[in-house]
Design an enzyme around this catalytic site. Structure first.
Site, PDB file in Angstrom:
ATOM      1  N   TYR A  76       5.988  16.873 -28.718  1.00  0.00           N
ATOM      2  CA  TYR A  76       5.651  14.992 -29.292  1.00  0.00           C
ATOM      3  C   TYR A  76       6.594  14.821 -29.365  1.00  0.00           C
ATOM      4  O   TYR A  76       7.313  13.260 -28.299  1.00  0.00           O
ATOM      5  CB  TYR A  76       5.523  14.783 -30.850  1.00  0.00           C
ATOM      6  N   PHE A 128       3.392  -8.864  -6.121  1.00  0.00           N
ATOM      7  CA  PHE A 128       2.858  -7.233  -5.652  1.00  0.00           C
ATOM      8  C   PHE A 128       1.320  -7.021  -6.975  1.00  0.00           C
ATOM      9  O   PHE A 128       1.358  -8.156  -8.111  1.00  0.00           O
ATOM     10  CB  PHE A 128       3.088  -5.987  -6.418  1.00  0.00           C
ATOM     11  N   THR A 129       0.028  -6.514  -6.583  1.00  0.00           N
ATOM     12  CA  THR A 129      -0.741  -7.353  -7.381  1.00  0.00           C
ATOM     13  C   THR A 129      -0.553  -7.020  -9.361  1.00  0.00           C
ATOM     14  O   THR A 129      -0.945  -7.695  -9.755  1.00  0.00           O
ATOM     15  CB  THR A 129      -1.337  -5.933  -6.948  1.00  0.00           C
ATOM     16  N   ASP A 219      11.599  -3.730  -8.673  1.00  0.00           N
ATOM     17  CA  ASP A 219      10.522  -3.198  -8.466  1.00  0.00           C
ATOM     18  C   ASP A 219      11.012  -2.033  -7.890  1.00  0.00           C
ATOM     19  O   ASP A 219      10.982  -2.018  -6.168  1.00  0.00           O
ATOM     20  CB  ASP A 219      10.015  -3.565  -8.245  1.00  0.00           C
ATOM     21  N   LYS A 262       5.332   7.432  -5.906  1.00  0.00           N
ATOM     22  CA  LYS A 262       5.447   7.209  -4.908  1.00  0.00           C
ATOM     23  C   LYS A 262       6.911   7.818  -4.516  1.00  0.00           C
ATOM     24  O   LYS A 262       6.930   9.065  -3.965  1.00  0.00           O
ATOM     25  CB  LYS A 262       6.038   5.050  -4.269  1.00  0.00           C
ATOM     26  N   ARG A 386      -5.362  -4.693   2.107  1.00  0.00           N
ATOM     27  CA  ARG A 386      -4.598  -5.886   1.412  1.00  0.00           C
ATOM     28  C   ARG A 386      -4.462  -7.254   2.292  1.00  0.00           C
ATOM     29  O   ARG A 386      -3.940  -7.705   3.256  1.00  0.00           O
ATOM     30  CB  ARG A 386      -2.741  -5.181   2.319  1.00  0.00           C
ATOM     31  N   PHE A 453     -10.382  -6.386  -6.715  1.00  0.00           N
ATOM     32  CA  PHE A 453     -10.420  -5.388  -4.940  1.00  0.00           C
ATOM     33  C   PHE A 453     -10.127  -3.899  -5.506  1.00  0.00           C
ATOM     34  O   PHE A 453     -10.905  -3.197  -4.514  1.00  0.00           O
ATOM     35  CB  PHE A 453      -8.898  -5.455  -4.541  1.00  0.00           C
TER      36      PHE A 453
HETATM   37  N1  F0G Z   1       5.730  -2.192  -7.569  1.00  0.00           N
HETATM   38  C1  F0G Z   1       4.388  -2.122  -6.601  1.00  0.00           C
HETATM   39  C2  F0G Z   1       5.870  -2.625  -5.318  1.00  0.00           C
HETATM   40  C3  F0G Z   1       3.686  -0.797  -5.857  1.00  0.00           C
HETATM   41  O1  F0G Z   1       3.566  -0.403  -4.521  1.00  0.00           O
HETATM   42  C4  F0G Z   1       2.453  -0.510  -6.973  1.00  0.00           C
HETATM   43  C5  F0G Z   1       1.455   0.757  -6.681  1.00  0.00           C
HETATM   44  C6  F0G Z   1       3.351  -1.003  -8.360  1.00  0.00           C
HETATM   45  C7  F0G Z   1       4.441  -1.531  -8.602  1.00  0.00           C
HETATM   46  C8  F0G Z   1       2.681  -0.125  -9.559  1.00  0.00           C
HETATM   47  O2  F0G Z   1       2.441   1.044  -9.901  1.00  0.00           O
HETATM   48  O3  F0G Z   1       0.672   2.006  -9.194  1.00  0.00           O
HETATM   49  O4  F0G Z   1       2.049   3.136 -10.317  1.00  0.00           O
HETATM   50  O5  F0G Z   1       1.140   1.199 -11.338  1.00  0.00           O
HETATM   51  N2  F0G Z   1       0.949   0.384  -5.574  1.00  0.00           N
HETATM   52  C9  F0G Z   1       0.147   1.280  -5.129  1.00  0.00           C
HETATM   53  C10 F0G Z   1      -0.239   0.666  -4.294  1.00  0.00           C
HETATM   54  C11 F0G Z   1      -1.012   1.432  -6.882  1.00  0.00           C
HETATM   55  O6  F0G Z   1      -1.128   1.648  -3.375  1.00  0.00           O
HETATM   56  O7  F0G Z   1       0.086   0.577  -3.703  1.00  0.00           O
HETATM   57  P1  F0G Z   1       1.412   1.748 -10.328  1.00  0.00           P
END
Ligand code: F0G
Length: 462
Positions: A76, A128-129, A219, A262, A386, A453
């Site tokens: 843990y 970014f979303t 990021d 990624k 997108r 989305f």
């Molecule tokens: N920042 C970027 C540039 C991203 O592309 C993503 C995720 C995140 C932050 C968030 O990270 O998914 O690990 O919580 N991108 C994915 C995509 C979902 O399909 O581009 P996460």
């Protein structure tokens, strides 16, 4: 022009285990797409042939990473794998403090909650979303300060992810530095089409922010891919290693949020990295509330080990050349066929320009959503919208954001698909392009409140 010589990107690995693919009939695909509300996120993976939805968590791990999974120390507290991860993040990214999180948005949540106060402004090189949503949920407003060229899908620029320093200075002037807890700098910029930021620009952002006492938060999700573009395109870096470029990039920032899913080729995992002691202390306290103890942050020990090992593989020159070479291979073929894509070709994906592909559709008929659905119907290949659906609504006016870029992303998982799969993809896009005039748009019939989305549903028009 190809960024890589013809065969120089051949994969620096061989395949040890395979997963069989299922080919569906057009009839099966029509039913699956209709059941999924014309949203590729709602398809069942077993109905997909080649899955280019995302490069997130979909990568193939190496034998070395899998071996690391067997060495998971599932204590843990104080797992050995945490210390291995911490050591490699310090070594390759250079930050002092590390907090593991279950994935990138876990880190975004923590940093937003700690640094943003209601009424604050967070500038960034395109939204970014999940990043923007966490900034907004913390009471901040996001302001886009990317260079104008990033919003033009065909404008050729080596570093389309650059921050426009005049825009950034204007935001600082307008709202005041004390209302800007940090600038959020992405490398590479996902929503711009996987476009990199230059070292020179990052350095200039650092200098400008320093004079105003504003932090720079990176990021770092695809920063290793960004490092490759700096090596390839920026004067003075041709003979600098990817690892050294990455470390220099991070040195101009105060911390980073990271989705390990990624660049680092794991199926789950992320981290928040920080240099400031007091911000770290708060993050270390808060992570316990939302993710888990600060030595696991929502991850199993084995997942931390896989991510620690992934860092070492991700900075290998042969890896990154093959990874981006594959994306480039597809992009070049589509350009040769006259199919509109974002240029220069990005690091993790080829982005179809749906506005140019389907010029007869208005933006609120969801051209990119439509094109993603049609590509699936054509071939069983899954891609991602997108465009206007991903952009969401302005929280003040309630209206759609109307992004200039209306794109379909063909995202390449690392080390997963072969060159023959790439050729099948090119043929499928070409066939869809040939019948584009017959394609009609969609209407949205269900809209979730956050990150719509992912779960929105649509029906065909007409
Ligand atoms: N920042 C970027 C540039 C991203 O592309 C993503 C995720 C995140 C932050 C968030 O990270 O998914 O690990 O919580 N991108 C994915 C995509 C979902 O399909 O581009 P996460």
């Amino acid at each position: 022009m190809s960024q890589n010589g013809k065969r120089t990107w051949a994969e620096p690995f061989k395949i040890k285990m395979v997963e069989l693919l299922k080919v569906t009939t057009p009839e099966e695909r029509r039913k699956a797409m209709s059941d999924a509300g014309y949203n590729t996120f709602l398809l069942r993976s077993e109905d997909v042939y080649i899955d280019l939805l995302t490069d997130s968590g979909t990568n193939a791990m190496s034998d070395n990473q899998w071996a690391g999974m067997m060495l998971g120390d599932e204590a843990y507290a104080g797992s050995r794998n945490f210390y291995n991860l911490e050591a490699n993040i310090r070594k390759f990214y250079g930050y002092r403090h590390i907090i593991p999180t279950h994935q990138g948005r876990g880190a975004e949540h923590l940093i937003s909650k700690i640094l943003i106060k209601p009424g604050d402004t967070v500038p960034g090189n395109m939204y970014f979303t999940t990043t923007r949503l966490h900034q907004e949920l913390a009471g901040g407003s996001f302001v886009d300060v990317i260079i104008d060229e990033a919003h033009d899908s065909e404008f050729i620029h080596p570093f389309k992810g650059n921050v426009d320093l005049a825009k950034l200075a204007a935001v600082i002037e307008r709202v005041g530095a004390d209302k800007i807890p940090y600038i959020s700098v992405a490398a590479t910029v996902n929503m711009a089409g996987g476009q990199p930021i230059s070292m020179e620009n990052l350095r200039a952002v650092r200098t400008l922010c320093k004079t105003h006492g504003i932090r720079v938060i990176l990021d770092a999700t695809r920063a290793i891919e960004n490092a490759y573009y700096i090596q390839l395109r920026e004067p003075g870096y041709a003979n600098v290693s990817i690892a050294d470029i990455l470390k220099e990039m991070c040195s101009y920032t105060d911390g980073a949020t990271m989705s390990g899913k990624k660049d680092l080729m794991v199926n789950i995992g992320g981290f928040l990295a920080l240099n400031e002691d007091d911000v770290y202390d708060e993050a270390r306290n808060l992570v316990v509330v939302y993710e888990g103890l600060d030595t696991y942050g929502g991850l199993a020990g084995r997942d931390m080990e896989a991510m620690a090992r992934g860092i070492e593989e991700a900075v290998q020159e042969s890896h990154i050349r093959a990874r981006i070479g594959q994306v480039d291979y597809v992009g070049e073929k589509l350009i040769a066929l006259g199919i509109p894509i974002v240029q220069p070709i990005g690091g993790h994906a080829v982005f179809l320009d749906a506005a140019k592909f389907l010029p007869h559709l208005k933006q609120d008929q969801f051209p990119a959503q439509t094109l993603a659905a049609e590509l699936y119907l054509e071939s069983g290949i899954r891609s991602m919208e997108r465009g206007i659906v991903s952009a969401g609504r302005n929280k003040l006016t309630g209206d759609h954001y109307y992004p200039k870029l209306e794109l379909v992303r063909l995202t390449f998982p690392r080390r997963v698909y072969t060159q023959a799969h790439c050729d099948v993809l090119v043929e499928a896009v070409q066939e869809t392009f040939e019948r584009r005039a017959e394609i009609k748009g969609l209407k949205m019939v269900y809209e979730p409140k956050y990150l719509r989305f992912f779960q929105a549903r649509f029906e065909p028009l007409g």
